[in-house]
Design an enzyme around this catalytic site. Structure first.
Site, PDB file in Angstrom:
ATOM      1  N   HIS A  41      -1.257   2.677  -2.580  1.00 16.01           N
ATOM      2  CA  HIS A  41      -2.568   3.131  -2.102  1.00 16.01           C
ATOM      3  C   HIS A  41      -3.326   3.845  -3.225  1.00 16.01           C
ATOM      4  O   HIS A  41      -2.720   4.299  -4.198  1.00 16.01           O
ATOM      5  CB  HIS A  41      -2.400   4.076  -0.906  1.00 16.01           C
ATOM      6  CG  HIS A  41      -1.557   5.265  -1.239  1.00 16.01           C
ATOM      7  ND1 HIS A  41      -2.031   6.319  -1.992  1.00 16.01           N
ATOM      8  CD2 HIS A  41      -0.251   5.524  -1.000  1.00 16.01           C
ATOM      9  CE1 HIS A  41      -1.065   7.190  -2.164  1.00 16.01           C
ATOM     10  NE2 HIS A  41       0.043   6.729  -1.583  1.00 16.01           N
ATOM     11  N   ASP A 101       4.319   4.633  -3.673  1.00 12.51           N
ATOM     12  CA  ASP A 101       5.094   4.725  -4.923  1.00 12.51           C
ATOM     13  C   ASP A 101       6.576   4.433  -4.646  1.00 12.51           C
ATOM     14  O   ASP A 101       7.231   3.759  -5.432  1.00 12.51           O
ATOM     15  CB  ASP A 101       4.911   6.102  -5.608  1.00 12.51           C
ATOM     16  CG  ASP A 101       5.227   7.282  -4.703  1.00 12.51           C
ATOM     17  OD1 ASP A 101       5.509   7.064  -3.502  1.00 12.51           O
ATOM     18  OD2 ASP A 101       5.191   8.424  -5.188  1.00 12.51           O
TER      19      ASP A 101
END
Ligand SMILES: *[C@@H]1O[C@H](CO)[C@@H](O)[C@H](O)[C@H]1NC(C)=O
Ligand SMILES: *[C@@H]1O[C@H](CO)[C@@H](O)[C@H](O)[C@H]1NC(C)=O
Length: 464
Positions: A81, A363
């Site tokens: 994102h 991540d």
């Protein structure tokens, strides 16, 4: 990205020799400067700036580079994102003020920003698997909520989408003009920031798309392991990795001192400050050029930031050496890689379904995939990072299919553990699909050093 960035990225992409094959010094020289004469750059402020990934003008990228006789068959995109508001607050400080509404007269800006907002306003719940339909389709709070995507985050992905549009649609005609819902595969975790990032990328890629042709699936696991998430060995590696992390932190007295100073400033016990993960919030201050918070006892300062960020970089370095994370990553990334090769194999058979796949993730999704592929030297996934698998067919030898792997626009195909060797024997600018398939079906488990020869066995047996 500028050339300096591209070069530094390469410096950080020295292939790791997780498998038996050492990279020869000769092939090493071709891809990177000599590590002896040119020590890797370790500037925490520079690294932090890359992590922010503030949109700039022209970005150079190597997506879609192939000789004329190659035809693009399918594309698989994994994104993190975009820029977000912190997930944690620094206790006893004023709440960081960032506006999460999308407006034209604020930087960074993208020419499609207003059109994106009005298109999102027309979206309906029918395009989303439950529980995604209850999430807002774009950020809108005057004072950002925890973890909310910012305008920077939206612009980052509008840019990503437009870049992929120019390459894959305009240049390579990946999708027919009358594309249908079957051509796309869209999947996101259940956070508003991942859904909105996926939508922004999709809007940049297919402006004013028909809502009836779009369906986002919900992925409950950040590892995208749906249906295959149970894996006790993976959790064991993770626990050992966390222990390693903890011991490294204890050894760093400068870091302990820094947390101590910061705790004094905000007047809470050091332990509580550390638990509040202050670097997450400090990075947001840094990326948005907002000075760090102050109290009556003083201010949190750039020096504190540098110490914590430097420790993060050192932690990543030790993580590569100790290989515990690699064990976690191989098992964690297997299900999604297995799914990806299945999708590629269906495209090879001539099926026109799911030829553009988008996974909007975190991540903690990208990081294991990178490590599992042998790209452990790649930088930690920045905001709006993109990892792309391209599948190509050689028109001169139609039965031959090849893959390219790109990370943030850099071609890393020959840095992967499954294709390092290939380059030496071949002049082709890409890697045979079989290499990737063989890696995912077999070599991943051999790399674990366990006696298991498939996912189920590897998840239940001791490895290295
Ligand atoms: C950051 O903020 C300072 C003042 O607070 C300003 O002088 C500087 O130009 C800003 N930098 C950027 C890149 O916006
Ligand atoms: C791998 O993919 C195959 C084919 O789609 C599937 O049958 C199998 O269950 C998958 N295995 C794992 C562990 O994801």
């Amino acid at each position: 990205m500028d050339i300096l960035t591209a070069l530094l990225l390469l410096v950080h992409l020295i292939p790791v020799s997780t498998a038996k094959n050492e990279v020869s010094s000769k092939s090493r020289k071709r891809i990177m400067p000599d590590p002896v004469t040119e020590p890797p750059v370790m500037d925490p402020v520079y690294e932090a700036r890359l992590y922010c990934n503030i949109p700039s003008v022209a970005e150079r990228s190597m997506e879609g580079h192939a000789p004329h006789h190659f035809k693009l068959v399918s594309v698989h995109v994994f994104i993190r994102h975009g820029d977000r508001y912190p997930l944690y607050a620094i206790p006893k400080t004023k709440r960081l003020e960032i506006d999460c509404t999308l407006v034209a007269n604020r930087k960074p800006y993208h020419p499609k920003l207003e059109a994106f907002v009005s298109h999102m306003a027309k979206g309906s719940g029918a395009s989303f698997e439950s529980p995604l339909h209850s999430l807002p389709l774009y950020p809108s709070h005057l004072l950002c909520e925890m973890g909310e995507l910012t305008q920077t985050g939206v612009v980052q992905h509008l840019q990503n989408g437009q870049l992929l549009r120019d390459i894959y649609l305009k240049k390579h005609k990946l999708l027919p003009t009358d594309w249908s819902a079957d051509h796309l595969y869209l999947e996101t975790t259940g956070k508003s920031r991942t859904l909105q990032s996926g939508l922004a990328l999709l809007y940049g890629f297919l402006p004013d798309f028909d809502w009836k042709k779009v369906y986002f699936r919900h992925q409950p696991s950040a590892l995208f392991c749906s249906g295959n998430c149970y894996c006790p060995m993976r959790n064991q590696y993770l626990e050992k990795e966390q222990r390693r992390q903890y011991l490294l932190r204890l050894k760093n007295s400068q870091l302990e001192r820094t947390y101590g100073e910061m705790a004094k400033i905000v007047d809470i016990p050091t332990k509580q400050l550390r638990a509040a993960n202050p670097i997450d919030s400090m990075l947001c201050h840094f990326c948005h050029n907002i000075s760090f918070p102050c109290t009556g006892n003083g201010c949190i300062a750039m020096e504190h930031f540098k110490v914590i960020k430097t420790h993060q970089i050192e932690d990543e370095r030790e993580r590569r050496e100790k290989k515990l994370y690699l064990g976690y990553a191989l098992l964690g990334a297997h299900p999604i890689l297995n799914q990806t090769i299945s999708r590629m194999q269906r495209a090879v058979e001539g099926r026109k379904e799911e030829i553009f796949a988008l996974y909007s993730a975190h991540d903690v999704t990208l990081s294991p995939i990178l490590s599992a592929l042998g790209l452990a030297e790649a930088r930690f996934p920045r905001f709006a990072a993109r990892l792309i698998f391209e599948l190509w067919q050689d028109r001169e030898k139609p039965s031959e299919h090849s893959v390219r792997i790109l990370y943030n626009g850099v071609d890393v195909t020959f840095h992967t553990s499954f294709c390092q060797e290939h380059r030496k024997h071949s002049h082709k600018p890409m890697c045979p699909l079989e290499n990737l398939v063989h890696f995912v079906k077999k070599d991943m488990f051999a790399a674990l050093g366990s006696s298991g020869t498939n996912y189920y066995e590897a998840c239940h047996k001791e490895g290295f």
